[in-house]
Design a protein around this motif. Sequence first.
Motif, PDB file in Angstrom:
ATOM      1  N   VAL A 118      -5.647   1.025  10.666  1.00 32.98           N
ATOM      2  CA  VAL A 118      -4.368   1.243   9.993  1.00 32.98           C
ATOM      3  C   VAL A 118      -4.567   1.494   8.500  1.00 32.98           C
ATOM      4  O   VAL A 118      -3.769   2.173   7.865  1.00 32.98           O
ATOM      5  CB  VAL A 118      -3.434   0.030  10.225  1.00 32.98           C
ATOM      6  CG1 VAL A 118      -2.129   0.168   9.491  1.00 32.98           C
ATOM      7  CG2 VAL A 118      -3.190  -0.162  11.721  1.00 32.98           C
ATOM      8  N   VAL A 119      -5.637   0.940   7.951  1.00 32.72           N
ATOM      9  CA  VAL A 119      -5.958   1.062   6.527  1.00 32.72           C
ATOM     10  C   VAL A 119      -7.394   1.564   6.418  1.00 32.72           C
ATOM     11  O   VAL A 119      -8.241   1.234   7.244  1.00 32.72           O
ATOM     12  CB  VAL A 119      -5.800  -0.310   5.818  1.00 32.72           C
ATOM     13  CG1 VAL A 119      -6.384  -0.304   4.419  1.00 32.72           C
ATOM     14  CG2 VAL A 119      -4.338  -0.716   5.778  1.00 32.72           C
ATOM     15  N   ARG A 120      -7.646   2.368   5.379  1.00 31.74           N
ATOM     16  CA  ARG A 120      -9.030   2.798   5.120  1.00 31.74           C
ATOM     17  C   ARG A 120      -9.501   2.170   3.809  1.00 31.74           C
ATOM     18  O   ARG A 120      -8.710   1.941   2.895  1.00 31.74           O
ATOM     19  CB  ARG A 120      -9.140   4.317   5.087  1.00 31.74           C
ATOM     20  CG  ARG A 120      -8.538   4.985   3.893  1.00 31.74           C
ATOM     21  CD  ARG A 120      -8.789   6.507   3.917  1.00 31.74           C
ATOM     22  NE  ARG A 120      -8.371   7.094   2.675  1.00 31.74           N
ATOM     23  CZ  ARG A 120      -7.137   7.469   2.388  1.00 31.74           C
ATOM     24  NH1 ARG A 120      -6.190   7.343   3.291  1.00 31.74           N
ATOM     25  NH2 ARG A 120      -6.855   7.979   1.220  1.00 31.74           N
ATOM     26  N   ARG A 121     -10.804   1.904   3.771  1.00 29.26           N
ATOM     27  CA  ARG A 121     -11.420   1.304   2.587  1.00 29.26           C
ATOM     28  C   ARG A 121     -12.464   2.280   2.055  1.00 29.26           C
ATOM     29  O   ARG A 121     -13.245   2.834   2.812  1.00 29.26           O
ATOM     30  CB  ARG A 121     -12.087  -0.018   2.957  1.00 29.26           C
ATOM     31  CG  ARG A 121     -12.774  -0.700   1.792  1.00 29.26           C
ATOM     32  CD  ARG A 121     -13.341  -2.017   2.182  1.00 29.26           C
ATOM     33  NE  ARG A 121     -14.442  -1.828   3.111  1.00 29.26           N
ATOM     34  CZ  ARG A 121     -15.080  -2.820   3.715  1.00 29.26           C
ATOM     35  NH1 ARG A 121     -14.709  -4.060   3.494  1.00 29.26           N
ATOM     36  NH2 ARG A 121     -16.065  -2.574   4.540  1.00 29.26           N
TER      37      ARG A 121
ATOM     38  N   GLU B 287      15.161  18.013   4.816  1.00 29.42           N
ATOM     39  CA  GLU B 287      14.244  17.885   3.683  1.00 29.42           C
ATOM     40  C   GLU B 287      14.466  16.522   3.053  1.00 29.42           C
ATOM     41  O   GLU B 287      15.550  16.208   2.596  1.00 29.42           O
ATOM     42  CB  GLU B 287      14.513  18.977   2.639  1.00 29.42           C
ATOM     43  CG  GLU B 287      13.982  20.326   3.038  1.00 29.42           C
ATOM     44  CD  GLU B 287      12.464  20.384   3.120  1.00 29.42           C
ATOM     45  OE1 GLU B 287      11.780  19.669   2.363  1.00 29.42           O
ATOM     46  OE2 GLU B 287      11.972  21.143   3.959  1.00 29.42           O
ATOM     47  N   THR B 288      13.416  15.699   3.051  1.00 30.80           N
ATOM     48  CA  THR B 288      13.462  14.406   2.376  1.00 30.80           C
ATOM     49  C   THR B 288      12.162  14.244   1.613  1.00 30.80           C
ATOM     50  O   THR B 288      11.162  14.874   1.925  1.00 30.80           O
ATOM     51  CB  THR B 288      13.598  13.234   3.370  1.00 30.80           C
ATOM     52  OG1 THR B 288      12.424  13.186   4.184  1.00 30.80           O
ATOM     53  CG2 THR B 288      14.831  13.359   4.242  1.00 30.80           C
ATOM     54  N   ASP B 289      12.171  13.386   0.619  1.00 28.87           N
ATOM     55  CA  ASP B 289      10.945  13.124  -0.139  1.00 28.87           C
ATOM     56  C   ASP B 289       9.869  12.575   0.779  1.00 28.87           C
ATOM     57  O   ASP B 289       8.716  12.965   0.715  1.00 28.87           O
ATOM     58  CB  ASP B 289      11.206  12.125  -1.275  1.00 28.87           C
ATOM     59  CG  ASP B 289      12.054  12.726  -2.374  1.00 28.87           C
ATOM     60  OD1 ASP B 289      12.108  13.967  -2.470  1.00 28.87           O
ATOM     61  OD2 ASP B 289      12.661  11.947  -3.120  1.00 28.87           O
ATOM     62  N   ALA B 290      10.241  11.638   1.660  1.00 23.51           N
ATOM     63  CA  ALA B 290       9.263  11.012   2.533  1.00 23.51           C
ATOM     64  C   ALA B 290       8.824  11.956   3.646  1.00 23.51           C
ATOM     65  O   ALA B 290       7.701  11.896   4.112  1.00 23.51           O
ATOM     66  CB  ALA B 290       9.838   9.738   3.145  1.00 23.51           C
ATOM     67  N   GLY B 291       9.722  12.830   4.094  1.00 30.71           N
ATOM     68  CA  GLY B 291       9.398  13.676   5.224  1.00 30.71           C
ATOM     69  C   GLY B 291       8.877  15.039   4.855  1.00 30.71           C
ATOM     70  O   GLY B 291       8.433  15.788   5.719  1.00 30.71           O
ATOM     71  N   ALA B 292       8.899  15.402   3.598  1.00 30.82           N
ATOM     72  CA  ALA B 292       8.434  16.728   3.193  1.00 30.82           C
ATOM     73  C   ALA B 292       6.968  16.881   3.543  1.00 30.82           C
ATOM     74  O   ALA B 292       6.158  16.028   3.250  1.00 30.82           O
ATOM     75  CB  ALA B 292       8.647  16.927   1.702  1.00 30.82           C
TER      76      ALA B 292
ATOM     77  N   LEU C 114       0.827  -1.207   0.000  1.00 30.21           N
ATOM     78  CA  LEU C 114       0.000   0.000   0.000  1.00 30.21           C
ATOM     79  C   LEU C 114       0.864   1.262   0.000  1.00 30.21           C
ATOM     80  O   LEU C 114       0.562   2.234  -0.695  1.00 30.21           O
ATOM     81  CB  LEU C 114      -0.946   0.005   1.204  1.00 30.21           C
ATOM     82  CG  LEU C 114      -2.089  -1.006   1.146  1.00 30.21           C
ATOM     83  CD1 LEU C 114      -2.810  -1.083   2.487  1.00 30.21           C
ATOM     84  CD2 LEU C 114      -3.057  -0.641   0.030  1.00 30.21           C
ATOM     85  N   TRP C 115       1.947   1.264   0.773  1.00 27.25           N
ATOM     86  CA  TRP C 115       2.840   2.427   0.801  1.00 27.25           C
ATOM     87  C   TRP C 115       3.540   2.624  -0.539  1.00 27.25           C
ATOM     88  O   TRP C 115       3.841   3.741  -0.928  1.00 27.25           O
ATOM     89  CB  TRP C 115       3.870   2.296   1.918  1.00 27.25           C
ATOM     90  CG  TRP C 115       3.303   2.547   3.291  1.00 27.25           C
ATOM     91  CD1 TRP C 115       2.406   3.511   3.655  1.00 27.25           C
ATOM     92  CD2 TRP C 115       3.592   1.825   4.484  1.00 27.25           C
ATOM     93  NE1 TRP C 115       2.130   3.428   4.996  1.00 27.25           N
ATOM     94  CE2 TRP C 115       2.838   2.399   5.530  1.00 27.25           C
ATOM     95  CE3 TRP C 115       4.414   0.748   4.780  1.00 27.25           C
ATOM     96  CZ2 TRP C 115       2.890   1.944   6.852  1.00 27.25           C
ATOM     97  CZ3 TRP C 115       4.466   0.290   6.094  1.00 27.25           C
ATOM     98  CH2 TRP C 115       3.706   0.885   7.108  1.00 27.25           C
ATOM     99  N   ALA C 116       3.778   1.546  -1.254  1.00 27.93           N
ATOM    100  CA  ALA C 116       4.434   1.642  -2.560  1.00 27.93           C
ATOM    101  C   ALA C 116       3.490   2.144  -3.650  1.00 27.93           C
ATOM    102  O   ALA C 116       3.942   2.628  -4.689  1.00 27.93           O
ATOM    103  CB  ALA C 116       5.004   0.276  -2.957  1.00 27.93           C
TER     104      ALA C 116
ATOM    105  N   GLU D 250       4.547   5.496   6.118  1.00 33.76           N
ATOM    106  CA  GLU D 250       5.387   4.467   6.740  1.00 33.76           C
ATOM    107  C   GLU D 250       6.107   5.017   7.968  1.00 33.76           C
ATOM    108  O   GLU D 250       6.172   4.364   9.010  1.00 33.76           O
ATOM    109  CB  GLU D 250       6.393   3.930   5.715  1.00 33.76           C
ATOM    110  CG  GLU D 250       7.167   2.737   6.188  1.00 33.76           C
ATOM    111  CD  GLU D 250       8.001   2.107   5.093  1.00 33.76           C
ATOM    112  OE1 GLU D 250       8.604   1.055   5.368  1.00 33.76           O
ATOM    113  OE2 GLU D 250       8.070   2.644   3.967  1.00 33.76           O
ATOM    114  N   ALA D 251       6.627   6.240   7.874  1.00 32.40           N
ATOM    115  CA  ALA D 251       7.325   6.858   9.010  1.00 32.40           C
ATOM    116  C   ALA D 251       6.364   7.123  10.169  1.00 32.40           C
ATOM    117  O   ALA D 251       6.706   6.893  11.336  1.00 32.40           O
ATOM    118  CB  ALA D 251       7.997   8.153   8.574  1.00 32.40           C
ATOM    119  N   GLU D 252       5.164   7.587   9.854  1.00 30.49           N
ATOM    120  CA  GLU D 252       4.167   7.831  10.907  1.00 30.49           C
ATOM    121  C   GLU D 252       3.779   6.536  11.598  1.00 30.49           C
ATOM    122  O   GLU D 252       3.600   6.496  12.820  1.00 30.49           O
ATOM    123  CB  GLU D 252       2.927   8.507  10.319  1.00 30.49           C
ATOM    124  CG  GLU D 252       3.162   9.937   9.883  1.00 30.49           C
ATOM    125  CD  GLU D 252       2.040  10.505   9.021  1.00 30.49           C
ATOM    126  OE1 GLU D 252       1.930  11.741   8.982  1.00 30.49           O
ATOM    127  OE2 GLU D 252       1.279   9.726   8.401  1.00 30.49           O
TER     128      GLU D 252
END
Length: 142
Positions: A63-66, A128-133, A26-28, A81-83
């Motif tokens: 954790v997941v929404r439908r 600054e990171t792509d994931a953390g922006a 899902l994260w991908a 993923e970080a959260e």
Amino acid sequence: MTGDDGRSGARRRGRGELEAAVLAALWAADGPVPAAVVQEGVGGDTAYTTVLTILTRLCAKGVVRRERAGRGHVYAPVRTEAEQAAAGMHTLLDGGGDRAEVLARFVSDLSDEDEALLERLLHGEFPETDAGAGHRGGPDAP
């Protein structure tokens, strides 16, 4: 060769391993996706119904929404993923024991690079990171 579950050549996944694989798929993804796309992302010979079961459990855990999409549903993670990792760390800390000792042991095992990063984060310096922006502590953060 037959595995513990009776399937030829298959190994039984460890507890939580399939949930982690579903979340990784899902994260991908670029956004909400149907279960069939999640199944492809999980790979292997995981049955479609098994993926649906895991998605249902992850929805029940919050954790997941439908969401309804046409005649079916699409699924998306509630957190990045970080959260999710940070929430897991909070759960472990809240689970009891001496918080100071747990944190001290955690910090003492950090690499020099991670220790320096933690020090910068504690002083309000966010890289600054792509994931953390856009994830700097609030919904209005840049």
